[in-house]
Design a protein around this motif. Structure first.
Motif, short mmCIF file in Angstrom:
data_model
loop_
_atom_site.label_atom_id
_atom_site.label_comp_id
_atom_site.label_asym_id
_atom_site.label_seq_id
_atom_site.Cartn_x
_atom_site.Cartn_y
_atom_site.Cartn_z
N LYS A 94 18.53 28.73 29.23
CA LYS A 94 19.80 28.88 28.51
C LYS A 94 19.64 28.54 27.03
CE LYS A 94 22.70 29.46 32.11
NZ LYS A 94 23.73 30.43 32.27
N GLY A 95 18.40 28.29 26.61
CA GLY A 95 18.13 28.02 25.20
C GLY A 95 18.34 26.59 24.78
N SER A 96 18.19 25.67 25.71
CA SER A 96 18.47 24.27 25.42
C SER A 96 17.24 23.39 25.64
CB SER A 96 19.61 23.78 26.31
OG SER A 96 20.75 24.54 26.13
N HIS A 97 16.12 23.80 25.08
CA HIS A 97 14.87 23.06 25.29
C HIS A 97 14.97 21.61 24.80
CE1 HIS A 97 10.63 22.31 25.84
NE2 HIS A 97 10.59 21.84 24.61
N SER A 98 15.41 21.39 23.58
CA SER A 98 15.45 20.02 23.05
C SER A 98 16.49 19.18 23.78
CB SER A 98 15.72 20.02 21.54
OG SER A 98 16.98 20.58 21.27
N PHE A 99 17.62 19.79 24.14
CA PHE A 99 18.64 19.08 24.92
C PHE A 99 18.06 18.64 26.26
CE2 PHE A 99 21.94 19.40 28.23
CZ PHE A 99 22.83 18.43 27.78
N MET A 100 17.36 19.55 26.93
CA MET A 100 16.74 19.25 28.22
C MET A 100 15.72 18.14 28.08
SD MET A 100 13.75 19.73 30.14
CE MET A 100 12.90 20.99 29.22
N GLU A 101 14.89 18.20 27.04
CA GLU A 101 13.88 17.16 26.85
C GLU A 101 14.50 15.80 26.56
OE1 GLU A 101 11.11 18.54 23.86
OE2 GLU A 101 9.71 19.15 25.43
#
Length: 146
Positions: A94-101
């Motif tokens: 969903k384009g949320s790599h930094s949020f996920m990390e």
């Protein structure tokens, strides 16, 4: 009395994990699923993982408050390993790599460290509340409401 409380907690924990998943599957048991229903079901699966993680983190706080640090750590690990990990790829998609990390780090490392260091209850609860807010944000993202 202590044994009853422990059994009751585990019963509540299991219900918190199993009941949401059971209800989300009920609406798909009758008739054929169309493609939209299939997509909704897939999305609901990820949302259920995040809801389970939220419930487990709430139980983590309760166990920690009762002085059961081992149980609290096990619940926190379960919230991460058996729930959040299943959603990481979907959040990234969903384009949320930094949020996920960030969320992964908060759950996998920071929370575990707080428990192992036997931090104050208020500090632990503040961290769990911050994780919970991010989990709600992740749920909204997966539902497409953000």
């Amino acid at each position: 009395m202590k044994k009853i409380n422990i059994n009751l907690r585990w019963t509540i924990l299991l219900a918190a994990i199993l009941v949401p998943a059971s209800f989300s599957d009920l609406r798909y048991t009758f008739g054929q699923e169309n493609e939209t229903a299939q997509g909704d079901k897939e999305s609901n699966k990820f949302v259920n993982y995040l809801e389970n993680a939220r419930n487990l983190l709430n139980q983590t706080s309760i166990e920690y408050k009762d002085g059961n640090f081992t149980g609290a750590e096990e619940l926190a690990n379960t919230a991460y390993l058996d729930n959040f990990e299943h959603v990481e790829a979907e959040l990234e998609e969903k384009g949320s790599h930094s949020f996920m990390e960030d969320l992964e780090h908060m759950m996998r490392e920071d929370l575990r460290d707080l428990i192992q260091d036997k931090a104050d209850q208020s500090e632990l609860d503040m961290h769990i509340n911050a994780i919970d807010a991010k989990l709600v944000e992740a749920i909204d993202l997966l539902k497409g409401t953000e």
